[in-house]
Design a protein around this motif. Sequence first.
Motif, PDB file in Angstrom:
ATOM      1  N   LYS A 163      -9.300   1.635  -9.378  1.00  0.00           N
ATOM      2  CA  LYS A 163      -8.699   2.216  -8.172  1.00  0.00           C
ATOM      3  C   LYS A 163      -7.436   1.449  -7.762  1.00  0.00           C
ATOM      4  N   CYS A 166      -4.607   2.260 -10.145  1.00  0.00           N
ATOM      5  CA  CYS A 166      -4.089   3.598  -9.848  1.00  0.00           C
ATOM      6  C   CYS A 166      -3.215   3.563  -8.597  1.00  0.00           C
ATOM      7  N   PHE A 167      -3.652   2.866  -7.589  1.00  0.00           N
ATOM      8  CA  PHE A 167      -2.895   2.759  -6.349  1.00  0.00           C
ATOM      9  C   PHE A 167      -1.554   2.065  -6.591  1.00  0.00           C
ATOM     10  N   MET A 169       0.100   1.851  -9.439  1.00  0.00           N
ATOM     11  CA  MET A 169       0.957   2.723 -10.246  1.00  0.00           C
ATOM     12  C   MET A 169       1.581   3.821  -9.383  1.00  0.00           C
ATOM     13  N   CYS A 170       0.812   4.374  -8.463  1.00  0.00           N
ATOM     14  CA  CYS A 170       1.358   5.398  -7.560  1.00  0.00           C
ATOM     15  C   CYS A 170       2.464   4.814  -6.686  1.00  0.00           C
ATOM     16  N   LEU A 171       2.277   3.611  -6.201  1.00  0.00           N
ATOM     17  CA  LEU A 171       3.318   2.964  -5.406  1.00  0.00           C
ATOM     18  C   LEU A 171       4.579   2.700  -6.224  1.00  0.00           C
ATOM     19  N   GLN A 172       4.403   2.295  -7.484  1.00  0.00           N
ATOM     20  CA  GLN A 172       5.560   2.040  -8.333  1.00  0.00           C
ATOM     21  C   GLN A 172       6.319   3.328  -8.628  1.00  0.00           C
ATOM     22  N   VAL A 173       5.587   4.405  -8.909  1.00  0.00           N
ATOM     23  CA  VAL A 173       6.233   5.695  -9.165  1.00  0.00           C
ATOM     24  C   VAL A 173       6.971   6.165  -7.915  1.00  0.00           C
ATOM     25  N   PHE A 174       6.335   6.054  -6.765  1.00  0.00           N
ATOM     26  CA  PHE A 174       6.971   6.436  -5.514  1.00  0.00           C
ATOM     27  C   PHE A 174       8.223   5.601  -5.260  1.00  0.00           C
ATOM     28  N   LYS A 177      11.030   6.784  -7.639  1.00  0.00           N
ATOM     29  CA  LYS A 177      11.551   8.076  -7.194  1.00  0.00           C
ATOM     30  C   LYS A 177      12.403   7.918  -5.929  1.00  0.00           C
TER      31      LYS A 177
END
Length: 185
Positions: A163, A166-167, A169-174, A177
């Motif tokens: 978890k 995943c969290f 990785m989502c922050l890095q993608v955000f 972007k």
Amino acid sequence: MDTPVGQLIVAACVVDDILALILLSMFKVLVEDSPPIIAYFLPIISSVGFLILLGGAAVTFLPRLIENKILKKCSESNRELVMFSIMTLMLLAYLPLLNYTQASYLTGAFLAGVTFSQIESAHHQFMKATHQLMIWLLRVFFAASIGFQVPVKLFADPYVIRKVRCFIMCLQVFSIKARRLGCFI
């Protein structure tokens, strides 16, 4: 606090604090074994009396006396020291006075604070002197109240690790972007 609602909230907080201090002085009597009847009324009379007497002085003439008569005579470099010395002397006088008269000693601290809340430069000097200590204390209180509720043993659990990954990785993608869109400098 310039709006009527803000002033109402502050007034409600002050009344709440005053009632809590009066009740706090009453709790000392409630734990005694069969106290006399006067012991129940003495803390209330003492608390209310000192709140009226010293509280009236704290919001009427004491702040003006300290600011206009005492602090004006001091040089600018010594003004902060004189102000904190007067506050310490007031605390050293009010705390035992109210404690020995069966009121809560915290009422004395409250009344000394009320006196200096009316002095314009006192808040600025207080924040300057205690800001770092307050930040440290907030961290300690946060850790003691919320931080200890986090189950540390679960940090090694594979479910938690997945978890967190995943969290992150989502922050890095955000973040990538958002930088491409020019949201961050």
